[in-house]
Motif scaffolding. Sequence first.
Motif, PDB file in Angstrom:
ATOM      1  N   PHE A  42      38.348  -2.738  11.139  1.00 28.11           N
ATOM      2  CA  PHE A  42      37.785  -2.931  12.348  1.00 28.11           C
ATOM      3  C   PHE A  42      36.518  -3.439  12.539  1.00 28.11           C
ATOM      4  O   PHE A  42      36.471  -4.339  13.574  1.00 28.11           O
ATOM      5  N   ARG A  43      35.474  -3.171  11.733  1.00 29.80           N
ATOM      6  CA  ARG A  43      34.426  -3.737  12.009  1.00 29.80           C
ATOM      7  C   ARG A  43      34.372  -5.206  11.774  1.00 29.80           C
ATOM      8  O   ARG A  43      33.560  -6.003  12.570  1.00 29.80           O
ATOM      9  N   GLY A  44      34.983  -5.682  10.720  1.00 37.72           N
ATOM     10  CA  GLY A  44      35.142  -7.055  10.570  1.00 37.72           C
ATOM     11  C   GLY A  44      35.888  -7.887  11.671  1.00 37.72           C
ATOM     12  O   GLY A  44      35.413  -8.871  12.050  1.00 37.72           O
ATOM     13  N   ILE A  45      37.105  -7.236  12.235  1.00 34.48           N
ATOM     14  CA  ILE A  45      37.469  -7.875  13.479  1.00 34.48           C
ATOM     15  C   ILE A  45      36.597  -7.937  14.705  1.00 34.48           C
ATOM     16  O   ILE A  45      36.496  -8.877  15.356  1.00 34.48           O
ATOM     17  N   MET A  46      35.846  -6.629  14.826  1.00 32.97           N
ATOM     18  CA  MET A  46      34.928  -6.813  16.044  1.00 32.97           C
ATOM     19  C   MET A  46      33.801  -8.021  15.715  1.00 32.97           C
ATOM     20  O   MET A  46      33.391  -8.821  16.590  1.00 32.97           O
ATOM     21  N   ALA A  47      33.397  -7.940  14.648  1.00 28.00           N
ATOM     22  CA  ALA A  47      32.313  -9.002  14.242  1.00 28.00           C
ATOM     23  C   ALA A  47      32.950 -10.554  14.268  1.00 28.00           C
ATOM     24  O   ALA A  47      32.236 -11.632  14.970  1.00 28.00           O
ATOM     25  N   ILE A  48      34.200 -10.694  13.807  1.00 25.72           N
ATOM     26  CA  ILE A  48      34.791 -12.042  14.183  1.00 25.72           C
ATOM     27  C   ILE A  48      34.745 -12.391  15.670  1.00 25.72           C
ATOM     28  O   ILE A  48      34.670 -13.459  16.046  1.00 25.72           O
ATOM     29  N   ALA A  49      35.028 -11.507  16.410  1.00 32.66           N
ATOM     30  CA  ALA A  49      35.358 -11.631  17.791  1.00 32.66           C
ATOM     31  C   ALA A  49      34.257 -11.732  18.510  1.00 32.66           C
ATOM     32  O   ALA A  49      34.130 -11.882  19.590  1.00 32.66           O
ATOM     33  N   GLN A  50      32.779 -11.628  17.873  1.00 37.46           N
ATOM     34  CA  GLN A  50      31.618 -11.699  18.356  1.00 37.46           C
ATOM     35  C   GLN A  50      31.236 -10.576  19.579  1.00 37.46           C
ATOM     36  O   GLN A  50      30.959 -10.902  20.611  1.00 37.46           O
ATOM     37  N   ASP A  51      31.824  -9.509  19.058  1.00 35.57           N
ATOM     38  CA  ASP A  51      31.559  -8.206  19.947  1.00 35.57           C
ATOM     39  C   ASP A  51      30.118  -8.119  20.435  1.00 35.57           C
ATOM     40  O   ASP A  51      29.157  -8.270  19.590  1.00 35.57           O
ATOM     41  N   ASP A  52      29.859  -7.292  21.403  1.00 36.24           N
ATOM     42  CA  ASP A  52      28.717  -6.987  22.059  1.00 36.24           C
ATOM     43  C   ASP A  52      28.039  -5.838  21.187  1.00 36.24           C
ATOM     44  O   ASP A  52      26.762  -5.502  21.626  1.00 36.24           O
ATOM     45  N   VAL A  53      28.870  -5.034  20.316  1.00 33.51           N
ATOM     46  CA  VAL A  53      28.186  -3.956  19.834  1.00 33.51           C
ATOM     47  C   VAL A  53      27.334  -4.265  18.976  1.00 33.51           C
ATOM     48  O   VAL A  53      26.457  -3.179  18.642  1.00 33.51           O
ATOM     49  N   PHE A  54      27.333  -5.261  18.207  1.00 29.92           N
ATOM     50  CA  PHE A  54      26.420  -5.650  17.051  1.00 29.92           C
ATOM     51  C   PHE A  54      24.917  -6.067  17.665  1.00 29.92           C
ATOM     52  O   PHE A  54      24.843  -6.695  18.651  1.00 29.92           O
ATOM     53  N   ALA A  55      23.848  -5.594  16.980  1.00 31.71           N
ATOM     54  CA  ALA A  55      22.472  -6.142  17.413  1.00 31.71           C
ATOM     55  C   ALA A  55      22.264  -7.318  16.693  1.00 31.71           C
ATOM     56  O   ALA A  55      22.545  -7.680  15.542  1.00 31.71           O
ATOM     57  N   VAL A  56      21.645  -8.264  17.185  1.00 37.93           N
ATOM     58  CA  VAL A  56      21.035  -9.598  16.678  1.00 37.93           C
ATOM     59  C   VAL A  56      19.777  -9.559  16.340  1.00 37.93           C
ATOM     60  O   VAL A  56      18.874  -9.290  17.200  1.00 37.93           O
ATOM     61  N   THR A  57      19.385  -9.389  15.279  1.00 34.92           N
ATOM     62  CA  THR A  57      18.150  -9.356  14.264  1.00 34.92           C
ATOM     63  C   THR A  57      17.537 -10.878  14.430  1.00 34.92           C
ATOM     64  O   THR A  57      17.968 -11.590  13.451  1.00 34.92           O
ATOM     65  N   PRO A  58      16.600 -11.314  14.870  1.00 38.45           N
ATOM     66  CA  PRO A  58      16.140 -12.666  14.806  1.00 38.45           C
ATOM     67  C   PRO A  58      15.420 -12.989  13.453  1.00 38.45           C
ATOM     68  O   PRO A  58      15.798 -14.123  12.847  1.00 38.45           O
ATOM     69  N   SER A  59      14.735 -12.075  12.634  1.00 35.62           N
ATOM     70  CA  SER A  59      14.346 -12.511  11.316  1.00 35.62           C
ATOM     71  C   SER A  59      14.523 -11.364  10.223  1.00 35.62           C
ATOM     72  O   SER A  59      14.041 -10.105  10.392  1.00 35.62           O
TER      73      SER A  59
END
Length: 151
Positions: A42-59
């Motif tokens: 499920f986590r992989g599917i959410m990440a592949i779909a570019q879900d907004d649940v994930f935080a984007v860390t710049p560095s």
Amino acid sequence: MAAPHTPGAHTPGTHTARHEWAAGLMVFGAILLLLSGILAVFRGIMAIAQDDVFAVTPSYVFRFDLTGWGWIHLLLGVVAVAVSVGLFQAATWARVAGVVIAGLIVLANFLSLPYSPVWSVLMIAFSGFVIWALCVARKEDLTGSASGRRG
């Protein structure tokens, strides 16, 4: 007159309790690995779909794009589910593969920690319990030793 008890001698009920304990740990590890695998899918599917649940860390040192992490978690999840089926049958190959796949899940979740920290820590803990459960039970406790079968 009762026979004296010698250490290491077989006592009635000892093998049964040890067998039940080992079998219970194997089922515990199999269920946790199955659950970890399903959640990783499920986590992989959410990440592949570019879900907004994930935080984007710049560095971040171990930075992949979110789709890359999605495919990694999806693949690990599918393999974990397949290995857990073998664990329900107490197969030796599945115990070895279960420890390896749980270790890879720990590594993948550590490396993707900034994207979802709480979830990654939870999955690391699940995988740690899987490794413990699969390593603590001995094969002779699962299948029964020759001395344990005598009565």
